[in-house]
Structure formats: structure tokens, C-alpha cells
Scaffold this motif. Structure first.
Motif, PDB file in Angstrom:
ATOM      1  N   LEU A  25     -44.754   0.473   0.451  1.00  0.00           N
ATOM      2  CA  LEU A  25     -43.340  -0.052   0.029  1.00  0.00           C
ATOM      3  C   LEU A  25     -43.370  -0.281  -1.374  1.00  0.00           C
ATOM      4  N   TYR A  26     -44.565  -0.760  -2.216  1.00  0.00           N
ATOM      5  CA  TYR A  26     -44.508  -0.613  -3.576  1.00  0.00           C
ATOM      6  C   TYR A  26     -44.300   0.781  -4.048  1.00  0.00           C
ATOM      7  N   TRP A  27     -45.009   1.605  -3.903  1.00  0.00           N
ATOM      8  CA  TRP A  27     -45.052   3.042  -4.360  1.00  0.00           C
ATOM      9  C   TRP A  27     -43.729   3.541  -4.128  1.00  0.00           C
ATOM     10  N   TYR A  28     -42.948   3.190  -3.079  1.00  0.00           N
ATOM     11  CA  TYR A  28     -41.706   3.670  -2.823  1.00  0.00           C
ATOM     12  C   TYR A  28     -40.613   3.374  -3.983  1.00  0.00           C
ATOM     13  N   LEU A  29     -40.852   2.182  -4.459  1.00  0.00           N
ATOM     14  CA  LEU A  29     -40.006   1.647  -5.672  1.00  0.00           C
ATOM     15  C   LEU A  29     -40.143   2.475  -6.683  1.00  0.00           C
ATOM     16  N   LEU A  30     -41.405   3.231  -6.756  1.00  0.00           N
ATOM     17  CA  LEU A  30     -41.682   4.237  -8.165  1.00  0.00           C
ATOM     18  C   LEU A  30     -41.548   5.649  -7.650  1.00  0.00           C
ATOM     19  N   LEU A  44     -55.125   2.555 -15.511  1.00  0.00           N
ATOM     20  CA  LEU A  44     -55.054   2.038 -17.015  1.00  0.00           C
ATOM     21  C   LEU A  44     -55.022   0.641 -16.930  1.00  0.00           C
ATOM     22  N   TRP A  45     -53.924   0.178 -16.231  1.00  0.00           N
ATOM     23  CA  TRP A  45     -53.700  -1.381 -16.309  1.00  0.00           C
ATOM     24  C   TRP A  45     -54.448  -2.161 -15.242  1.00  0.00           C
ATOM     25  N   MET A 219     -47.501  -3.900 -12.903  1.00  0.00           N
ATOM     26  CA  MET A 219     -48.110  -4.689 -11.819  1.00  0.00           C
ATOM     27  C   MET A 219     -48.838  -3.903 -10.856  1.00  0.00           C
ATOM     28  N   GLY A 220     -48.676  -2.700 -10.864  1.00  0.00           N
ATOM     29  CA  GLY A 220     -49.438  -1.641  -9.984  1.00  0.00           C
ATOM     30  C   GLY A 220     -50.922  -1.952 -10.244  1.00  0.00           C
TER      31      GLY A 220
END
Length: 301
Positions: A25-30, A44-45, A219-220
Motif C-alpha cells: 500500500l505504501y509503495w503504491y503511493l509512489l 539511503l534514508w 519515510m520509506g
């Protein structure tokens, strides 16, 4: 004390797998950001956030402790490479319509963990647990041979994460510290690649793409760190065979998202295979609850 310690590790493992299960669901936002850049930002983050946390809590000595042990540093370099490869393939699969196949990979992965635990770590399974593993294996074989094409995404995800878990099992390092060192090994290549994209006009980390995309990319890193810390903590406190079966939580949630949210196909053949796996998981979980109650009663006697 051991029961409380194992129980805490058990619940932390469950939390990690729930987060992983809902992560599509989170990666779908991106979805408008190229998969490779999502993975690079993720590495990186995650490295920056974990390193900053460790430095504030423990000073710079947390890194020297690991670097002073070449064997441990080498193990973490290898585990960092494996998890980076796993991330890359997983994010690509999610953003290219392969959520169900990705879930198959994480269904296969626990079986590999169970086999590793039994064959190489001398862990023992009870008769009900053997039945559960056999049912799950039948489900995986059914899915593999009735999938319609060779499930290379699933098998690569399963193998890379199984090897990652095995290395972290033997890497004698605290969970957060190990994660910090792992990510530092991939920090340099990730930073250079992202700078190359930015300077050549293909980068997505800038206000021209919208501030929310930048926030989500940063935030990822945290979303990556939390379940990996939980997993690394739990895998050193819970038998690998138990962790292997608990991992069915993640792919089950991914499967449900793939079918009901992303609208991917899920016919009778797939339902049959997953049914075997879920039945095996139910037997394994029930046997684990019974054994835990017996140990508590024996200690109180």
C-alpha cells in the motif's frame, strides 16, 4: 525468563510480518516514481536514520565495534547486499503488477527457513509441525507447477531473504546496530546513483514532483528500518523453524491486497495451493500454542 523472552520475540516477529504484509500500500503511493529510485532512496534514508539514532544513543563507537571484527563486518556486508537485492526485486514486482507472485515468494521463504533450521541448525519439529510443513510444501509445489509460467520473481525473493535470515541468525550483533552497518555498505552506491539521476534530469527527489513524494521517499527509510529491526531482534530469540511459519502472515496480507486492492487474478488453482498453505499454518500455530501451555504448566508444577 526464557519464556518471557521468547514470547516477546514472538510478538515482535508478528509485528514485523504484519508491516511487511501491508507495505505494498505504501509503495503504491509512489507508483509514479521509478522502482530503482524508490529502492535507492529506501537504502539511503534507512542508513541515515539508523546511523543518526545509533550515534545519538551510543556515540560513534557503534561502528568501530563492528569494523574491528572483520568476520562480522563481512557477514553484514553480505546480508546488506542480499536485502538490497530483495528490496529491489520486491518494489519492482509491486509496481509492475506482480503482487500475487511476490506473495508466493514470501510463502516459499518460510519453508526454506524451516528446512535450514532442521537440516543445518539441528532444530526439531514435532509430528504436527511436520504435517504442517508437508501441507505447506504441497501448497507451494501446487502453486509453482500451476502458476502458468516459471515463478522466477517468487523464487529469487524467497532465496535472498532466507539467506539473509540465516546470516543474521549467526551475526552476533545487536539488531539496530547490525542494520546500521548493513545499510552503510550500500549507502555510497545508493547516493552516487541518486546524484547521477538528479544531475541528468531523471531524479524524483525535488519540489517539482511535489513535496509529498519527497516525504514518502524519506519515510520509506523508516518503514524499511522498523520491520528489519524487529526481524533481526526476533530471529535471535525464536527458533528459526517457528519464525519460518510466522512469516506466512506477511504474504497472506500481500495476497489479499493483490487480489482485492490491486485487482490481480486469483483463480481456483491458486486458491487450492494457498488453501494447503493456510491449513498447514493453522496446524503449526495450534501446536505451538499447546506446547507453550504445556511448558508453562510444567514450570508452575
Amino acid at each position: 525468563m526464557d519464556i518471557a523472552r521468547n514470547r516477546r520475540g514472538l510478538w515482535i516477529a508478528v509485528a514485523a510480518f504484519v508491516i511487511w504484509g501491508l507495505m505494498p500500500l505504501y509503495w503504491y503511493l509512489l507508483r509514479d516514481v521509478p522502482s530503482l529510485q524508490i529502492v535507492l532512496h529506501r537504502a539511503l534514508w534507512c542508513a541515515i536514520l539508523v546511523a543518526a539514532w545509533l550515534t545519538l544513543r551510543r556515540g560513534r563507537g557503534w561502528l568501530r565495534e563492528v569494523v574491528a571484527q572483520p568476520r562480522l563486518a563481512g557477514m553484514l556486508a553480505l546480508s546488506g547486499t542480499l536485502i538490497a537485492a530483495n528490496w529491489s526485486l520486491y518494489v519492482w514486482a509491486v509496481n509492475n503488477g506482480h503482487v500475487v507472485e511476490a506473495s508466493l515468494g514470501y510463502f516459499i521463504n518460510p519453508l526454506l527457513n524451516v528446512l535450514i533450521g532442521v537440516l543445518f541448525l539441528r532444530e526439531r519439529l514435532s509430528p504436527p509441525q511436520w504435517i504442517a510443513v508437508a501441507l505447506a510444501a504441497c501448497g507451494v509445489l501446487w502453486l509453482t507447477f500451476n502458476y502458468g509460467s516459471f515463478p522466477w520473481i517468487a523464487l529469487c525473493l524467497a532465496c535472498s531473504f532466507a539467506l539473509y535470515g540465516l546470516i543474521r541468525k549467526f551475526a552476533a550483533v545487536e539488531a539496530v546496530q547490525g542494520l546500521g552497518v548493513e545499510n552503510l555498505f550500500v549507502f555510497g552506491p545508493a547516493l552516487l546513483a541518486l546524484l547521477w539521476f538528479e544531475f541528468h534530469g531523471g531524479g524524483f527527489f525535488s519540489l517539482r514532483w511535489g513535496g509529498w513524494a519527497d516525504v514518502l521517499l524519506v519515510m520509506g527509510g523508516a518503514l524499511t528500518a522498523i520491520p528489519l529491526i524487529c526481524f533481526a531482534y526476533a530471529v535471535r530469540r525464536v527458533p528459526l523453524s517457528v519464525v519460518g511459519v510466522l512469516q506466512y502472515i506477511g504474504p497472506t496480507l500481500q495476497l489479499l491486497l493483490g487480489v482485492f486492492f490491486f485487482g490481480e487474478a486469483f483463480g481456483v488453482d491458486r486458491a487450492t495451493g494457498f488453501g494447503f498453505i493456510w491449513l498447514g499454518l493453522a496446524i503449526f500455530a495450534a501446536d505451538g500454542v499447546l506446547q507453550s501451555r504445556r511448558r508453562i504448566v510444567a514450570q508452575q508444577a
